[in-house]
Scaffold this active site. Structure first.
Site, PDB file in Angstrom:
ATOM      1  N   ARG A 166      21.623  10.232 -40.064  1.00  0.00           N
ATOM      2  CA  ARG A 166      22.259  11.350 -39.370  1.00  0.00           C
ATOM      3  C   ARG A 166      23.774  11.141 -39.418  1.00  0.00           C
ATOM      4  O   ARG A 166      24.291  10.144 -38.917  1.00  0.00           O
ATOM      5  CB  ARG A 166      21.778  11.402 -37.917  1.00  0.00           C
ATOM      6  CG  ARG A 166      22.499  12.431 -37.054  1.00  0.00           C
ATOM      7  CD  ARG A 166      21.938  12.401 -35.634  1.00  0.00           C
ATOM      8  NE  ARG A 166      22.705  13.289 -34.753  1.00  0.00           N
ATOM      9  CZ  ARG A 166      23.453  12.890 -33.730  1.00  0.00           C
ATOM     10  NH1 ARG A 166      23.554  11.599 -33.437  1.00  0.00           N
ATOM     11  NH2 ARG A 166      24.106  13.748 -32.980  1.00  0.00           N
ATOM     12  N   HIS A 193      30.536  17.000 -34.150  1.00  0.00           N
ATOM     13  CA  HIS A 193      30.526  15.788 -33.335  1.00  0.00           C
ATOM     14  C   HIS A 193      31.947  15.543 -32.847  1.00  0.00           C
ATOM     15  O   HIS A 193      32.552  14.503 -33.121  1.00  0.00           O
ATOM     16  CB  HIS A 193      29.988  14.595 -34.132  1.00  0.00           C
ATOM     17  CG  HIS A 193      29.502  13.463 -33.273  1.00  0.00           C
ATOM     18  ND1 HIS A 193      28.273  12.849 -33.471  1.00  0.00           N
ATOM     19  CD2 HIS A 193      30.064  12.834 -32.219  1.00  0.00           C
ATOM     20  CE1 HIS A 193      28.121  11.883 -32.576  1.00  0.00           C
ATOM     21  NE2 HIS A 193      29.205  11.851 -31.808  1.00  0.00           N
ATOM     22  N   ASN A 222      19.946  11.810 -27.098  1.00  0.00           N
ATOM     23  CA  ASN A 222      20.761  10.605 -27.083  1.00  0.00           C
ATOM     24  C   ASN A 222      20.600   9.947 -25.721  1.00  0.00           C
ATOM     25  O   ASN A 222      20.889  10.571 -24.696  1.00  0.00           O
ATOM     26  CB  ASN A 222      22.232  10.927 -27.328  1.00  0.00           C
ATOM     27  CG  ASN A 222      22.488  11.467 -28.729  1.00  0.00           C
ATOM     28  OD1 ASN A 222      21.595  11.501 -29.573  1.00  0.00           O
ATOM     29  ND2 ASN A 222      23.711  11.889 -28.974  1.00  0.00           N
TER      30      ASN A 222
END
Length: 459
Positions: A80, A124, A298
């Site tokens: 990822r 991100h 997460n």
């Protein structure tokens, strides 16, 4: 360990690792890349430990082929990574920079050549600075630009990448970036934080539409839901504190994403700081609820709270002052000061499966920062504490699967030691040690342990 005592995972379970663009790529000015909010933030005195920046980081931009070879050596089945929006559209809008897409094109092909499935995160946290100059995620237009960017990336890589994630941890982007300002862009405004929450979710929904229109096979989002526990299970005040924190961290994202809209109690809380009518429009919740195929989770540590009228609250949970006390970690902690409690992951997975049934899950980040020390001139690290952390959490994952949780895979955070945001380079999460002066990569003991886990598909 006897064969009968081994814990086997499902045959199709996905084993992998995760990274993020600004944390590892470096090459901050190469091939037309524009500045991001993290370039600006890390250069602002006092914002990042020791003035560290991501200018070089792990130099993955130039060393990706060797890094992929290392992934293959460790047996990873999936990787990822995130796309740096400023590499694709240096100003966040307008023409696409082909050299930026070329890099991810090369990376994707190299992964596939090694039998590693690429999993893309489109955002991100490295927002183009030009968009921040116009308000960033407090500006509705950013959500619309994000969807355009998502379509451009899919147009180049969509023929080879199956799994797409829109956002990573919008809680961090909104509350840490616009609420308490400890992350880029460093804004401190509770109203701005909630406005950013909504526009991030709207951007997700619009991006899902754009990806579906382009033929994306699987689309999801990654959250960092909290496993919130009361200090006293018999206390009504503590139960109310759990409800409030759960609303701000979990339900404000999960409920609208799964079609239930924003929870009424959360909107009532938000209205104390900003009128939702200033950002929430008719039809937005329907856009946010665009169906997804996967929810990334997460997880690092649980959150313990108590309900107290003199509670200090938490700056990352706007409006909790005078109502909530966030309790310090008890027992073992990581180098980040976070509690090490694998059982919290099991409880979180059970809750998600029960409250949001039918939604496949994947652990997209889990790992621990520890004060690693090289043990010899070869740079080896005997990180037994990290191995124990990962082993404990994988046992919790295995037990959850046994209870019927639809969990498709596990991606360790992180493949490489890297730029740990406001902590700079002083915290190490990697299973591979990086010497930042020489860029030498050395697998830690945890990497070899994880290699064996993948090889046997179990513990």
């Amino acid at each position: 360990m006897s064969a009968s005592s081994e814990l086997r995972f499902p045959d199709n379970f996905v084993w992998g690792a995760a990274t993020a663009s600004y944390q590892i790529e470096g090459a901050a000015r190469d091939d037309g890349r524009g500045p991001s909010i993290w370039d600006t933030f890390s250069r602002t005195p006092g914002k990042v430990f020791a003035g560290h920046t991501g200018d070089v980081a792990c130099d993955h931009y130039h060393r990706y082929a060797d890094d992929v070879a290392l992934m293959a050596e460790l047996g990873l089945k999936a990787y990822r990574f995130s796309i740096a929006w400023p590499r694709i559209q240096p100003d966040g809008t307008g023409p696409v920079e082909p050299r930026g897409l070329d890099f991810y094109d090369r990376l994707t092909d190299t992964l596939l050549d090694r039998g590693i499935d690429p999993i893309v995160t489109l955002y991100h946290w490295d927002l183009p600075q030009t968009l921040q100059d116009r308000g960033g995620w407090t500006n509705r237009e950013t959500a619309e630009h994000f969807a355009t960017y998502a379509g451009a990336v899919h147009g180049r890589l969509g023929d080879r990448i199956r799994t797409w994630t829109t956002l990573n941890e919008p809680w961090c982007s909104a509350y840490l970036g616009y609420g308490n300002g400890v992350h880029a862009p460093g804004v401190r405004d509770a109203g701005a934080a909630f406005t950013a929450v909504h526009h991030l979710l709207l951007g997700h929904g619009l991006a899902v539409r754009a990806l579906r229109a382009s033929g994306a096979e699987a689309v999801g989002i990654t959250l960092n839901p909290a496993e919130v526990q009361p200090a006293d299970r018999d206390s009504a005040a503590d139960a109310a504190a759990v409800r409030l924190v759960d609303g701000l961290q979990n339900r404000i994202f999960l409920d609208p994403l799964t079609g239930a809209g924003y929870p009424a109690d959360v909107l009532e809380h938000v209205a104390r700081m900003v009128d939702p009518v200033t950002f929430l429009r008719d039809g937005d919740e329907k856009l946010i609820a665009a169906p997804i195929d996967l929810l990334g989770i997460n997880y690092y540590a649980p959150t313990y709270v108590a309900g107290r009228p003199d509670g200090a609250g938490g700056s990352a949970w706007p409006g909790t002052e005078g109502a909530v006390e966030f309790l310090p970690a008890a027992g073992s902690v990581s180098d980040m000061g976070w509690a090490i409690e694998p059982a919290g992951l099991g409880r979180l997975l059970d809750r998600l499966a029960a409250d949001y049934p039918g939604l496949p899950l994947m652990i997209t980040e889990n790992g621990g920062a520890f004060p690693d020390r090289t043990t010899d001139s070869a740079g080896r690290v005997a990180d037994a504490d990290r191995i124990a952390y990962l082993d404990g959490h994988l046992r919790a994952v295995h037990a959850a699967i046994g209870r019927g949780v639809d969990l498709r895979g596990y991606l360790v955070w992180s493949l490489l030691d890297n730029f740990e945001w406001a902590e700079g380079y002083r915290k190490r999460f990697g299973i591979v040690h990086v010497d930042y002066l020489t860029q030498r990569r050395t697998p830690k003991a945890s990497a070899r342990w994880y290699q064996e886990v993948i090889s046997r598909n179990g513990l």
